[in-house]
Design a protein around this motif. Structure first.
Motif, PDB file in Angstrom:
ATOM      1  N   ILE A 344      -6.706  -3.605  -6.106  1.00 48.10           N
ATOM      2  CA  ILE A 344      -6.889  -2.462  -5.215  1.00 48.10           C
ATOM      3  C   ILE A 344      -7.477  -1.324  -6.037  1.00 48.10           C
ATOM      4  CG2 ILE A 344      -5.796  -1.066  -3.433  1.00 48.10           C
ATOM      5  CD1 ILE A 344      -5.430  -4.145  -3.180  1.00 48.10           C
ATOM      6  N   ASP A 346      -9.880   2.617  -6.247  1.00 50.33           N
ATOM      7  CA  ASP A 346     -10.289   3.854  -5.583  1.00 50.33           C
ATOM      8  C   ASP A 346     -11.798   3.821  -5.351  1.00 50.33           C
ATOM      9  OD1 ASP A 346     -11.540   4.413  -8.011  1.00 50.33           O
ATOM     10  OD2 ASP A 346     -10.033   5.869  -8.658  1.00 50.33           O
ATOM     11  N   GLU A 356      -0.297   2.484  -3.717  1.00 51.15           N
ATOM     12  CA  GLU A 356      -1.328   3.443  -3.310  1.00 51.15           C
ATOM     13  C   GLU A 356      -2.425   2.716  -2.544  1.00 51.15           C
ATOM     14  OE1 GLU A 356      -2.923   6.223  -6.020  1.00 51.15           O
ATOM     15  OE2 GLU A 356      -1.033   6.543  -7.101  1.00 51.15           O
ATOM     16  N   PRO A 357      -2.872   3.290  -1.412  1.00 49.65           N
ATOM     17  CA  PRO A 357      -3.910   2.628  -0.620  1.00 49.65           C
ATOM     18  C   PRO A 357      -5.276   2.708  -1.294  1.00 49.65           C
ATOM     19  CG  PRO A 357      -3.384   4.777   0.317  1.00 49.65           C
ATOM     20  CD  PRO A 357      -2.397   4.541  -0.787  1.00 49.65           C
ATOM     21  N   GLU A 359      -9.354   0.235  -1.677  1.00 48.30           N
ATOM     22  CA  GLU A 359     -10.165  -0.883  -1.188  1.00 48.30           C
ATOM     23  C   GLU A 359      -9.750  -2.188  -1.849  1.00 48.30           C
ATOM     24  OE1 GLU A 359     -14.812  -2.346  -0.553  1.00 48.30           O
ATOM     25  OE2 GLU A 359     -14.395  -0.578  -1.783  1.00 48.30           O
ATOM     26  N   THR A 398      -9.179  -1.316   3.517  1.00 48.08           N
ATOM     27  CA  THR A 398      -8.195  -0.516   2.797  1.00 48.08           C
ATOM     28  C   THR A 398      -6.828  -1.173   2.948  1.00 48.08           C
ATOM     29  OG1 THR A 398      -9.422   1.529   3.209  1.00 48.08           O
ATOM     30  CG2 THR A 398      -7.099   1.748   2.605  1.00 48.08           C
ATOM     31  N   VAL A 399      -6.179  -1.432   1.819  1.00 50.25           N
ATOM     32  CA  VAL A 399      -4.882  -2.108   1.825  1.00 50.25           C
ATOM     33  C   VAL A 399      -3.950  -1.443   0.823  1.00 50.25           C
ATOM     34  CG1 VAL A 399      -6.042  -4.288   2.374  1.00 50.25           C
ATOM     35  CG2 VAL A 399      -5.396  -3.795   0.024  1.00 50.25           C
ATOM     36  N   ILE A 400      -2.691  -1.854   0.874  1.00 52.63           N
ATOM     37  CA  ILE A 400      -1.674  -1.439  -0.096  1.00 52.63           C
ATOM     38  C   ILE A 400      -1.032  -2.694  -0.658  1.00 52.63           C
ATOM     39  CG2 ILE A 400       0.609  -0.364  -0.346  1.00 52.63           C
ATOM     40  CD1 ILE A 400      -0.245   1.711   1.710  1.00 52.63           C
ATOM     41  N   GLN A 401      -0.737  -2.696  -1.946  1.00 57.69           N
ATOM     42  CA  GLN A 401      -0.027  -3.813  -2.564  1.00 57.69           C
ATOM     43  C   GLN A 401       1.291  -3.306  -3.121  1.00 57.69           C
ATOM     44  OE1 GLN A 401      -1.976  -5.790  -5.901  1.00 57.69           O
ATOM     45  NE2 GLN A 401      -1.146  -7.762  -5.253  1.00 57.69           N
ATOM     46  N   VAL A 410      -4.211  -1.744   5.963  1.00 56.42           N
ATOM     47  CA  VAL A 410      -4.128  -0.347   6.393  1.00 56.42           C
ATOM     48  C   VAL A 410      -5.239  -0.033   7.389  1.00 56.42           C
ATOM     49  CG1 VAL A 410      -4.207   2.070   5.660  1.00 56.42           C
ATOM     50  CG2 VAL A 410      -3.064   0.370   4.218  1.00 56.42           C
ATOM     51  N   ASP A 411      -6.491  -0.255   6.986  1.00 56.09           N
ATOM     52  CA  ASP A 411      -7.617   0.104   7.848  1.00 56.09           C
ATOM     53  C   ASP A 411      -8.895  -0.500   7.275  1.00 56.09           C
ATOM     54  OD1 ASP A 411      -9.043   1.218   9.896  1.00 56.09           O
ATOM     55  OD2 ASP A 411      -8.517   3.292   9.458  1.00 56.09           O
ATOM     56  N   LYS A 413     -12.529   0.237   5.765  1.00 58.19           N
ATOM     57  CA  LYS A 413     -13.315   1.295   5.141  1.00 58.19           C
ATOM     58  C   LYS A 413     -14.723   1.327   5.710  1.00 58.19           C
ATOM     59  CE  LYS A 413     -15.024   2.710   0.560  1.00 58.19           C
ATOM     60  NZ  LYS A 413     -15.095   2.327  -0.870  1.00 58.19           N
TER      61      LYS A 413
END
Length: 537
Positions: A344, A346, A356-357, A359, A398-401, A410-411, A413
């Motif tokens: 993931i 920025d 932290e969310p 890509e 967009t994801v969180i691990q 999450v969404d 991009k």
């Protein structure tokens, strides 16, 4: 095994009497209304027959054939026949309008198009408008002979890196991009699914997989098909998703696995209770996008788990929640396993701390990060290089691990609208609307839809002299509907005096509405959702 055809032939020798392809019964359908089933041995014979027809006409390694065969088992038979010859299949979305089909057939440089009789006239118009004429043959007329391809074939035999399928997927810059999928891609995807393990237990020679998704998508035509071929299972191919007859079809075909998209669970839950919904043989469902608040409700009512996954046309492999706890009250979709890596990052591709969310980037572990992925975008090396910058494929999601490695969606991009499982490029819809004389500026965005996940919304500044009224709104909807597949035109349309722009006049979509505003509740908005219906051909 060097080709998908090789894998099929090998399995057919081991399981000749196993069912390979099935069609559920559906009253009123133009083909197989009583349903149909084909064994591996029967398909071997048909594939050999088709292969002989194509070979006799000169189709061989390096050619491409467009197939407009809808969601019929014949598509798979043609795919396998052509694959054995080294010919790439270009599946044509049956919902495409003229301009979309013309672009696909021109861009792919297809050497031939084979279609059902009901679509012959449509493809003939495409042929007439293509720079190089496109030979078009009804699938029913193949025995009468095929036109000889104009382009010479390659002289080498097809292998793992031979293009097997050219799938078109929505891009963020307008026109769909042609994803080159090799034999290696097909076999990797099928093997990955077949050996996920854990909760996804694929029993050799026993599974019957019901997949209502279209054969011009990687889910049904690559991942599901490949898994069934490699394990001697049966792929059940309905024409599309029918919520009212879903359970009757699932029971009639003795399905043991079902596939779904986020739109499927709520539509099934809205149906009245029927005896079939608990008389099925389904062991588990596999899909993506079930709403967390419906996940447990669905499983309790119908008696089997929905296992969430994540994948893209470009990746072939999928992430999957294949162990407990599945965290069904979240948007968890799996952990990196095997050689499928993830990180993931920025906006500058710097890796982010857990929680932290950012890509999602993916690759294959080892010396070749692209192994088993798509081979590239046809005629678009720049986009291919950009997608793979830094040696990782950029998904645009967009994801969180979390600390355990679990990934949570999450969404998106990218500027993509996800409607009932279809990826719609906002830029493509914008390009069509912008070509209308009455449009000065346009911004197409995604808005939440309670049934279809997201819907297309167009924010339009009319040209001077054009009245922003219902007549113009209807004209713009009709204009896009004539030029695009039924799911792409705006379901919502709003006229505006101006759109927020940067100093370089780039529209700032995030500034059109505040975070507290619901775009669908704006005064004067037009609702065209009821007009977005699949056309009968």
């Amino acid at each position: 095994m060097k080709t998908l055809h090789d894998a099929f032939a090998d399995t057919a020798k081991r399981f000749p009497d196993n069912a390979f392809l099935a069609v559920p019964p559906l009253e009123g359908r133009s083909y197989y209304p009583d349903g149909a089933e084909f064994t591996y041995a029967e398909v071997v014979d048909e594939v050999a027959r088709l292969q002989g027809l194509y070979r006799k006409a000169g189709y061989a390694h390096g050619h491409r054939v467009g197939l407009l065969l809808e969601n019929r088992p014949e598509y798979v038979m043609h795919l396998l026949a052509l694959n054995g010859l080294g010919v790439s299949c270009v599946p044509i979305n049956p919902d495409y309008q003229h301009d979309e089909m013309l672009y696909q057939m021109e861009h792919s440089e297809a050497d031939l198009a084979v279609c059902i009789a009901a679509r012959h006239a449509d493809l003939m118009k495409v042929s007439e408008d293509r720079e190089q004429p496109l030979p078009v043959v009804r699938v029913e007329d193949l025995d009468q002979g095929l036109p000889t391809p104009v382009r010479p074939a390659r002289t080498d035999a097809p292998d793992l890196m031979t293009e097997a399928t050219l799938l078109y997927t929505s891009g963020t810059t307008g026109r769909p991009k042609g994803c080159i999928l090799t034999n290696e891609y097909h076999l990797t995807a099928g093997h990955w699914y077949a050996h996920i393990g854990g909760l996804v237990d694929i029993r050799t020679g026993q599974e019957r997989l019901y997949n209502p998704l279209p054969l011009f998508h990687m889910n049904a035509a690559v991942v599901s098909l490949g898994c069934m071929i490699l394990t001697g299972g049966c792929l059940i191919i309905p024409d599309r998703f029918h919520p009212r007859s879903w359970w009757k079809e699932v029971v009639a075909t003795q399905a043991t696995i079902i596939h779904y998209l986020g739109v499927v669970p709520p539509m099934l839950l809205n149906q009245p209770v029927t005896p079939e919904e608990t008389a099925h043989s389904v062991r588990f469902g596999i899909g993506a996008g079930v709403e967390p608040e419906l996940h447990e409700v669905f499983e309790k009512r119908y008696g089997f788990p929905l296992i969430e996954v994540w994948g893209m046309t470009e990746t072939g492999r999928i992430f999957v929640v294949n162990t407990e706890p599945r965290m069904i009250h979240t948007r968890a979709f799996g952990r990196p396993t095997g050689d499928f890596e993830a990180k993931i990052v920025d906006e500058n591709d710097n890796e982010l701390p857990r929680g932290e969310p950012g890509e999602l980037l993916v690759r294959c572990r080892g010396n070749d990060p692209r192994r088993g992925f798509f081979a590239g975008y046809l005629k678009n090396d720049e986009a291919t290089v950009e997608a793979w910058k830094g040696g990782w494929f950029h998904t645009g999601d967009t994801v969180i691990q979390d600390d355990s490695g679990m990934l949570f969606f999450v969404d998106r991009k990218k500027n993509i609208i996800r409607r009932s499982g279809e990826n719609i490029a906002a830029a493509e819809v914008e390009a069509v609307l912008q070509s209308h004389d009455g449009v000065a500026q346009v911004a197409v965005i995604a808005v939440k839809d309670d049934l279809r996940e997201e819907e297309v919304m167009a924010c339009i500044v009319p040209m001077a002299g054009w009245q922003p009224d219902e007549a113009l709104a209807q004209a713009l909807f009709d204009y896009t509907a004539e030029r695009m597949a039924y799911y792409k035109p705006p379901g919502w349309l709003l006229f505006m005096d101006q759109l927020p722009t940067t100093g370089t006049q780039k529209i700032q979509k995030t500034q059109i509405f505040s975070k507290d505003e619901d775009p669908r509740e704006q005064p004067g908005i037009f609702d065209f959702r009821a007009l977005k219906k699949k056309k009968k051909h």
